[in-house]
Scaffold this motif. Structure first.
Motif, PDB file in Angstrom:
ATOM      1  N   UNK A  42      -4.584 -10.768  -7.093  1.00 34.81           N
ATOM      2  CA  UNK A  42      -5.474  -9.836  -6.554  1.00 34.81           C
ATOM      3  C   UNK A  42      -4.729  -8.549  -6.325  1.00 34.81           C
ATOM      4  N   UNK A  43      -3.390  -8.687  -5.500  1.00 38.92           N
ATOM      5  CA  UNK A  43      -2.212  -7.770  -5.158  1.00 38.92           C
ATOM      6  C   UNK A  43      -1.749  -6.984  -6.392  1.00 38.92           C
ATOM      7  N   UNK A  44      -1.956  -7.852  -7.655  1.00 37.07           N
ATOM      8  CA  UNK A  44      -1.361  -7.070  -9.008  1.00 37.07           C
ATOM      9  C   UNK A  44      -2.286  -6.468  -9.556  1.00 37.07           C
ATOM     10  N   UNK A  45      -3.382  -6.466  -8.781  1.00 33.60           N
ATOM     11  CA  UNK A  45      -4.509  -5.485  -9.577  1.00 33.60           C
ATOM     12  C   UNK A  45      -5.415  -6.331 -10.362  1.00 33.60           C
ATOM     13  N   UNK A  50     -12.468 -14.761   0.006  1.00 34.37           N
ATOM     14  CA  UNK A  50     -13.084 -14.650   1.114  1.00 34.37           C
ATOM     15  C   UNK A  50     -12.414 -15.684   2.182  1.00 34.37           C
ATOM     16  N   UNK A  51     -11.918 -16.826   1.964  1.00 41.60           N
ATOM     17  CA  UNK A  51     -11.183 -17.671   2.831  1.00 41.60           C
ATOM     18  C   UNK A  51      -9.772 -17.041   2.938  1.00 41.60           C
ATOM     19  N   UNK A  52      -9.259 -16.382   2.125  1.00 40.19           N
ATOM     20  CA  UNK A  52      -7.776 -15.604   1.987  1.00 40.19           C
ATOM     21  C   UNK A  52      -8.087 -14.482   3.243  1.00 40.19           C
ATOM     22  N   UNK A  53      -9.138 -13.883   3.172  1.00 38.91           N
ATOM     23  CA  UNK A  53      -8.917 -12.573   4.090  1.00 38.91           C
ATOM     24  C   UNK A  53      -9.549 -13.336   5.536  1.00 38.91           C
ATOM     25  N   UNK A  54     -10.429 -14.356   5.474  1.00 40.73           N
ATOM     26  CA  UNK A  54     -10.814 -14.908   6.815  1.00 40.73           C
ATOM     27  C   UNK A  54      -9.309 -15.276   7.426  1.00 40.73           C
ATOM     28  N   UNK A  55      -8.657 -16.050   6.947  1.00 38.77           N
ATOM     29  CA  UNK A  55      -7.576 -16.644   7.393  1.00 38.77           C
ATOM     30  C   UNK A  55      -6.495 -15.689   7.781  1.00 38.77           C
ATOM     31  N   UNK A  79      -7.948  -4.002  -0.385  1.00 41.08           N
ATOM     32  CA  UNK A  79      -6.786  -3.060  -0.221  1.00 41.08           C
ATOM     33  C   UNK A  79      -5.754  -3.644   0.933  1.00 41.08           C
ATOM     34  N   UNK A  80      -6.311  -4.010   1.783  1.00 42.74           N
ATOM     35  CA  UNK A  80      -5.506  -4.582   3.156  1.00 42.74           C
ATOM     36  C   UNK A  80      -4.857  -5.781   2.588  1.00 42.74           C
ATOM     37  N   UNK A  81      -5.381  -6.717   1.652  1.00 38.13           N
ATOM     38  CA  UNK A  81      -4.713  -7.938   1.264  1.00 38.13           C
ATOM     39  C   UNK A  81      -3.719  -7.590   0.412  1.00 38.13           C
ATOM     40  N   UNK A  82      -3.822  -6.687  -0.299  1.00 40.94           N
ATOM     41  CA  UNK A  82      -2.588  -6.127  -1.479  1.00 40.94           C
ATOM     42  C   UNK A  82      -1.597  -5.341  -0.326  1.00 40.94           C
ATOM     43  N   UNK A  83      -1.977  -4.832   0.311  1.00 38.68           N
ATOM     44  CA  UNK A  83      -0.706  -4.399   1.319  1.00 38.68           C
ATOM     45  C   UNK A  83       0.014  -5.292   2.089  1.00 38.68           C
ATOM     46  N   UNK A  84      -0.825  -6.282   2.416  1.00 42.28           N
ATOM     47  CA  UNK A  84      -0.164  -7.271   3.329  1.00 42.28           C
ATOM     48  C   UNK A  84       0.869  -8.036   2.086  1.00 42.28           C
ATOM     49  N   UNK A  85       0.262  -8.545   1.013  1.00 40.68           N
ATOM     50  CA  UNK A  85       1.297  -9.268   0.129  1.00 40.68           C
ATOM     51  C   UNK A  85       2.659  -8.557  -0.253  1.00 40.68           C
ATOM     52  N   UNK A  86       2.542  -7.149  -0.448  1.00 38.03           N
ATOM     53  CA  UNK A  86       3.358  -6.197  -0.926  1.00 38.03           C
ATOM     54  C   UNK A  86       4.646  -6.302   0.233  1.00 38.03           C
ATOM     55  N   UNK A  87       4.132  -6.098   1.321  1.00 38.85           N
ATOM     56  CA  UNK A  87       5.033  -6.160   2.650  1.00 38.85           C
ATOM     57  C   UNK A  87       5.883  -7.195   2.633  1.00 38.85           C
ATOM     58  N   UNK A  88       5.267  -8.434   2.110  1.00 41.65           N
ATOM     59  CA  UNK A  88       5.888  -9.454   2.173  1.00 41.65           C
ATOM     60  C   UNK A  88       6.784 -10.059   1.040  1.00 41.65           C
ATOM     61  N   UNK A  89       6.801  -9.098  -0.013  1.00 42.27           N
ATOM     62  CA  UNK A  89       7.150  -9.366  -1.321  1.00 42.27           C
ATOM     63  C   UNK A  89       6.956 -10.393  -1.827  1.00 42.27           C
ATOM     64  N   UNK A  90       5.717 -10.886  -1.903  1.00 36.57           N
ATOM     65  CA  UNK A  90       5.183 -11.972  -2.548  1.00 36.57           C
ATOM     66  C   UNK A  90       4.101 -11.808  -3.666  1.00 36.57           C
TER      67      UNK A  90
END
Length: 219
Positions: A170-173, A195-200, A207-218
């Protein structure tokens, strides 16, 4: 001539029966396979029932609460005589770090030769840590003074290995359809994972999920 040392007692855990059978055949005469598991529940039962010296453990396993191989390791932490060696097709940093953090003593990929795997089993059985060459850096980074210390353990630990895979794509587009094709699952299953990832992670959008992953370099 003295008697040869007894073979190391091993449990093989993988959700593919063909792989388990092939590995058992390849390791014949090198280890004694005393049990097998195909998911989290059967793996835990096999380990507890046989108390092997080493568990050859796939990282991505069905069942349980979605924690895969790491969940098996955590469930057997009280069995101090049992050591876990992860063996997986994945060479992703988060897979390596999660299972080592859970307590595994090593991580090798399925491209390893039979001879090297036998040596790895022996090394882990005697208390050493074993890693495929390019994976060692992930461990040094995560547990030393390295690049993944920004990853918050408690947040990543909420996600299953499959959810992490979906999150990365998802974070890779990738579109849901592209993710479904990449992971050989249905679009509906992708939607469920997202849905599970967003909830957890308590996030509200892609967009928030992508930013979360990018901040953690994963990503």
């Amino acid at each position: 001539m003295g008697e040869s040392a007894p073979l190391r007692r091993v449990v093989i855990v993988d959700d593919h029966g063909i792989f388990r059978a092939g590995l058992k055949a390849e390791m014949a005469g090198r280890v004694e396979v005393v049990g097998e598991g195909q998911d989290v529940e059967t793996a835990i039962a096999a380990v507890r029932g046989t108390r092997p010296e080493v568990v050859l453990l796939d990282v991505h396993l069905p069942g349980g609460t979605g924690g895969g191989g790491a969940e098996v390791v955590r469930a057997c932490r009280d069995l101090t005589e049992v050591r876990f060696l992860a063996i997986s097709v994945s060479d992703q940093a988060e897979d390596v770090v999660s299972v080592i953090r859970a307590g595994a003593r090593g991580y090798v990929t399925k491209t390893i030769s039979t001879a090297d795997l036998a040596e790895s089993v022996e090394a882990v059985a005697t208390g050493d840590a074993v890693f495929s060459p390019r994976l060692a850096g992930f461990v040094l980074d995560a547990f030393g003074t390295g690049a993944v210390e920004d990853v918050r353990d408690e947040e990543l630990d909420r996600l299953s290995a499959r959810e992490v895979e979906v999150m990365r794509l998802i974070a890779r587009g990738y579109t849901y359809r592209e993710i479904a094709g990449e992971l050989f699952i249905s679009i509906k299953t992708v939607e469920t994972h997202v849905s599970k990832v967003l909830r957890k992670l308590q996030l509200s959008s892609r967009h928030e999920l992508t930013r979360w992953a990018e901040q953690r370099r994963i990503v």
